[in-house]
Motif scaffolding. Structure first.
Motif, PDB file in Angstrom:
ATOM      1  N   THR A  44       0.834  -1.213   0.000  1.00 54.93           N
ATOM      2  CA  THR A  44       0.000   0.000   0.000  1.00 54.93           C
ATOM      3  C   THR A  44       0.868   1.262   0.000  1.00 54.93           C
ATOM      4  O   THR A  44       0.740   2.108  -0.889  1.00 54.93           O
ATOM      5  CB  THR A  44      -0.910   0.027   1.263  1.00 54.93           C
ATOM      6  OG1 THR A  44      -1.560  -1.231   1.397  1.00 54.93           O
ATOM      7  CG2 THR A  44      -1.937   1.133   1.167  1.00 54.93           C
ATOM      8  N   ASN A  45       1.726   1.389   0.996  1.00 56.18           N
ATOM      9  CA  ASN A  45       2.421   2.664   1.218  1.00 56.18           C
ATOM     10  C   ASN A  45       3.523   2.926   0.197  1.00 56.18           C
ATOM     11  O   ASN A  45       3.788   4.077  -0.144  1.00 56.18           O
ATOM     12  CB  ASN A  45       3.042   2.701   2.623  1.00 56.18           C
ATOM     13  CG  ASN A  45       1.991   2.652   3.722  1.00 56.18           C
ATOM     14  OD1 ASN A  45       0.798   2.588   3.449  1.00 56.18           O
ATOM     15  ND2 ASN A  45       2.422   2.652   4.968  1.00 56.18           N
ATOM     16  N   MET A 103       7.720  10.101  10.000  1.00 51.16           N
ATOM     17  CA  MET A 103       8.335   8.767  10.080  1.00 51.16           C
ATOM     18  C   MET A 103       8.943   8.340   8.740  1.00 51.16           C
ATOM     19  O   MET A 103       9.518   7.266   8.636  1.00 51.16           O
ATOM     20  CB  MET A 103       7.319   7.733  10.575  1.00 51.16           C
ATOM     21  CG  MET A 103       7.005   7.874  12.050  1.00 51.16           C
ATOM     22  SD  MET A 103       6.302   6.369  12.696  1.00 51.16           S
ATOM     23  CE  MET A 103       5.127   6.992  13.867  1.00 51.16           C
ATOM     24  N   GLY A 104       8.812   9.159   7.725  1.00 52.62           N
ATOM     25  CA  GLY A 104       9.546   8.919   6.476  1.00 52.62           C
ATOM     26  C   GLY A 104      10.937   9.524   6.564  1.00 52.62           C
ATOM     27  O   GLY A 104      11.799   9.284   5.703  1.00 52.62           O
ATOM     28  N   LYS A 126       7.688   4.225   4.611  1.00 52.90           N
ATOM     29  CA  LYS A 126       7.705   5.661   4.290  1.00 52.90           C
ATOM     30  C   LYS A 126       9.120   6.107   3.873  1.00 52.90           C
ATOM     31  O   LYS A 126       9.274   6.950   3.000  1.00 52.90           O
ATOM     32  CB  LYS A 126       7.197   6.492   5.477  1.00 52.90           C
ATOM     33  CG  LYS A 126       5.707   6.287   5.794  1.00 52.90           C
ATOM     34  CD  LYS A 126       4.796   6.951   4.764  1.00 52.90           C
ATOM     35  CE  LYS A 126       3.336   6.876   5.135  1.00 52.90           C
ATOM     36  NZ  LYS A 126       2.415   7.432   4.134  1.00 52.90           N
ATOM     37  N   PHE A 127      10.139   5.523   4.507  1.00 55.27           N
ATOM     38  CA  PHE A 127      11.522   5.810   4.082  1.00 55.27           C
ATOM     39  C   PHE A 127      11.712   5.385   2.623  1.00 55.27           C
ATOM     40  O   PHE A 127      12.346   6.081   1.833  1.00 55.27           O
ATOM     41  CB  PHE A 127      12.529   5.028   4.941  1.00 55.27           C
ATOM     42  CG  PHE A 127      13.103   5.782   6.118  1.00 55.27           C
ATOM     43  CD1 PHE A 127      12.287   6.278   7.115  1.00 55.27           C
ATOM     44  CD2 PHE A 127      14.476   5.974   6.238  1.00 55.27           C
ATOM     45  CE1 PHE A 127      12.820   6.950   8.220  1.00 55.27           C
ATOM     46  CE2 PHE A 127      15.025   6.643   7.323  1.00 55.27           C
ATOM     47  CZ  PHE A 127      14.194   7.134   8.318  1.00 55.27           C
ATOM     48  N   ALA A 128      11.169   4.217   2.276  1.00 51.60           N
ATOM     49  CA  ALA A 128      11.318   3.709   0.901  1.00 51.60           C
ATOM     50  C   ALA A 128      10.714   4.711  -0.073  1.00 51.60           C
ATOM     51  O   ALA A 128      11.302   5.036  -1.112  1.00 51.60           O
ATOM     52  CB  ALA A 128      10.624   2.351   0.783  1.00 51.60           C
ATOM     53  N   MET A 153       6.531  16.348  -1.166  1.00 51.23           N
ATOM     54  CA  MET A 153       6.225  15.444  -0.057  1.00 51.23           C
ATOM     55  C   MET A 153       5.593  16.265   1.071  1.00 51.23           C
ATOM     56  O   MET A 153       6.102  17.335   1.418  1.00 51.23           O
ATOM     57  CB  MET A 153       7.493  14.801   0.513  1.00 51.23           C
ATOM     58  CG  MET A 153       8.483  14.283  -0.511  1.00 51.23           C
ATOM     59  SD  MET A 153       7.836  12.901  -1.422  1.00 51.23           S
ATOM     60  CE  MET A 153       7.926  11.612  -0.213  1.00 51.23           C
ATOM     61  N   ILE A 154       4.508  15.747   1.634  1.00 56.36           N
ATOM     62  CA  ILE A 154       3.931  16.372   2.829  1.00 56.36           C
ATOM     63  C   ILE A 154       4.341  15.475   3.993  1.00 56.36           C
ATOM     64  O   ILE A 154       4.214  14.256   3.917  1.00 56.36           O
ATOM     65  CB  ILE A 154       2.379  16.437   2.745  1.00 56.36           C
ATOM     66  CG1 ILE A 154       1.906  16.968   1.382  1.00 56.36           C
ATOM     67  CG2 ILE A 154       1.803  17.260   3.900  1.00 56.36           C
ATOM     68  CD1 ILE A 154       2.100  18.427   1.131  1.00 56.36           C
ATOM     69  N   GLU A 155       4.851  16.097   5.070  1.00 61.11           N
ATOM     70  CA  GLU A 155       5.442  15.318   6.169  1.00 61.11           C
ATOM     71  C   GLU A 155       4.723  15.612   7.488  1.00 61.11           C
ATOM     72  O   GLU A 155       5.260  16.319   8.348  1.00 61.11           O
ATOM     73  CB  GLU A 155       6.930  15.670   6.335  1.00 61.11           C
ATOM     74  CG  GLU A 155       7.729  15.893   5.052  1.00 61.11           C
ATOM     75  CD  GLU A 155       8.226  14.598   4.433  1.00 61.11           C
ATOM     76  OE1 GLU A 155       7.891  13.521   4.965  1.00 61.11           O
ATOM     77  OE2 GLU A 155       8.943  14.661   3.423  1.00 61.11           O
TER      78      GLU A 155
END
Ligand code: NDP
Ligand code: RET
Length: 352
Positions: free
Chosen positions: A150-151, A181-182, A196-198, A219-221
């Motif tokens: 999914t993510n 958390m990314g 999220k890192f990926a 990117m929204i964080e």
């Protein structure tokens, strides 16, 4: 292990038929059954609009005063549309349409985009996501794959489908709902963080190529946001037994991490409206930033990572906050909550 719902969401030929389950008012479909925008409007497609942040972004854009957006709000199960339709009010059927879309299915993604007139999407907002929380020992590899499906692959799938047309047009904006958390790991969120890192790595690489085609990527964080995540998290914690995890680990999770996490949500949690407003600003900016942190209270926490390239500052501070200064953190968060609470501001500012 806790599963949280956000965190608590053919063939290659151009399909000309209405997607199964789509419920679009007639005036918004072309003769070929595809979704149409009025001229001058930007077509925005958003994933995961049945609740939370996606729902609120869809409503905020569809209710834009100048009616600049034609919003295609998508969700994997249109039976969940009522909350969105109600929140959209009279925008539904005018500036807001619905389509079914499961980001985990190639066919669903293709069919959805095929049903947009000329496959023309100006702004793609990748919001759909799921969370996964708890001791690693009690999480199966299958559950971890579902989170990545999914993510991470969900976003890749959407970008692959929409990007070729944006490239041809030399225009477009891709927005990705990532997370703090990314950027920085948080204990017991290991697999969610990894997904999220990926996505961050993927997007950071893609952004350079896309720029050459005049396509923007943002990117929204967000930090913690009050969505179905919180309630679902607490419900699941009460039920779970964490098979495979030893007693100490379960204790650290339940009695140390969870109370701190609740404190953090209470002290600095944002609303879906906050994130929607931030996203609107990003898409309306002439020079949108690549990374957009939404929560100034959380920014100093993320800054720990960038202040020390060895990673020690971040890891050691988190360890100390959690295991050595737990009660102090609780007090700090309570004070922070009080300082940011509008009732205190009302009392001090109100002339009465
Ligand atoms: N809440 C928070 O604290 C934070 C959230 N985020 C991110 O924000 C995004 C939205 O989360 P949030 O609004 O909080 O949570 P919600 O659970 O309220 O919303 C998640 C949405 O994603 C949808 N979804 C899940 N799987 C799929 C799928 N396979 N295909 C299509 N849609 C799917 C859900 O649909 P369904 O109803 O069908 O399950 C739901 O509409 C996520 O990407 C999350 O990682 C980032 C930082 C903080
Ligand atoms: C900052 C911090 C903590 C928790 C952070 C949390 C709970 C963040 C939640 C972020 C979310 C929900 C992102 C979603 O994508 C700990 C580990 C308790 C202690 C150390 C400092």
């Amino acid at each position: 292990m806790i599963r949280f719902s956000f965190l608590k969401s053919g063939d290659r030929q151009r399909s000309q038929q209405r997607p199964s389950g789509a419920e679009e008012p007639l005036q918004n479909r072309s003769l070929r059954g595809q979704i149409m925008a009025n001229s001058g409007q930007k077509v925005v497609l958003i994933t995961g609009c049945s609740s939370g942040i996606g729902l609120r972004i869809a409503v905020t854009l569809a209710r834009d005063e100048k009616k600049r957006y034609h919003v295609i709000a998508t969700m994997r199960d249109l039976k969940k549309k009522d909350k969105l339709v109600e929140a959209a009010g009279d925008a539904y059927g005018k500036t807001l349409m619905l389509l079914p879309l499961d980001v985990c299915s190639d066919e669903s993604v293709r069919q959805c985009i095929d049903n947009v007139k000329d496959r023309h999407i100006d702004i793609l907002i990748n919001n759909a996501g799921v969370g996964l929380l708890g001791p690693l020992e009690s999480i199966s590899i299958e559950e971890m794959k579902r989170v990545f499906e999914t993510n991470f692959f969900g976003v890749v799938r959407m970008i692959k489908e929409v990007m070729p047309d944006m490239k041809k047009r030399r225009s477009g904006h891709i927005v990705v709902m990532s997370s703090v958390m990314g950027l920085q790991g948080v204990v017991f969120n290991d697999v969610y963080t990894a997904s999220k890192f990926a996505m961050e790595g993927f997007c950071e690489s893609m952004a350079v190529q896309l720029m050459k085609f005049n396509i923007r990527l943002s990117m929204i964080e967000p930090g913690p946001v009050h969505t179905e995540f919180e309630t679902k998290m607490m419900e699941d914690v009460a039920k779970m037994e964490y098979p495979g995890a030893d007693a100490d680990t379960v204790r650290y999770f339940k009695d140390v991490y969870l109370p701190s996490s609740i404190d953090i949500f209470e002290a600095m949690g944002q609303t879906p409206e906050d994130i929607a407003n931030c996203t609107k600003k990003v898409i309306e900016s002439n020079s949108p930033r690549f990374r957009n942190l939404t929560n100034s209270l959380y920014t100093p926490i993320v800054a720990l990572k960038y202040a020390d390239e060895t990673g020690g500052l971040s890891v050691n501070t988190f360890y100390n906050l959690l295991f050595n200064f737990g009660p102090l953190m609780h007090i700090t968060m309570s004070i922070l909550k009080c300082l940011t609470c509008s009732c205190l501001r009302r009392r001090t500012i109100s002339p009465n």
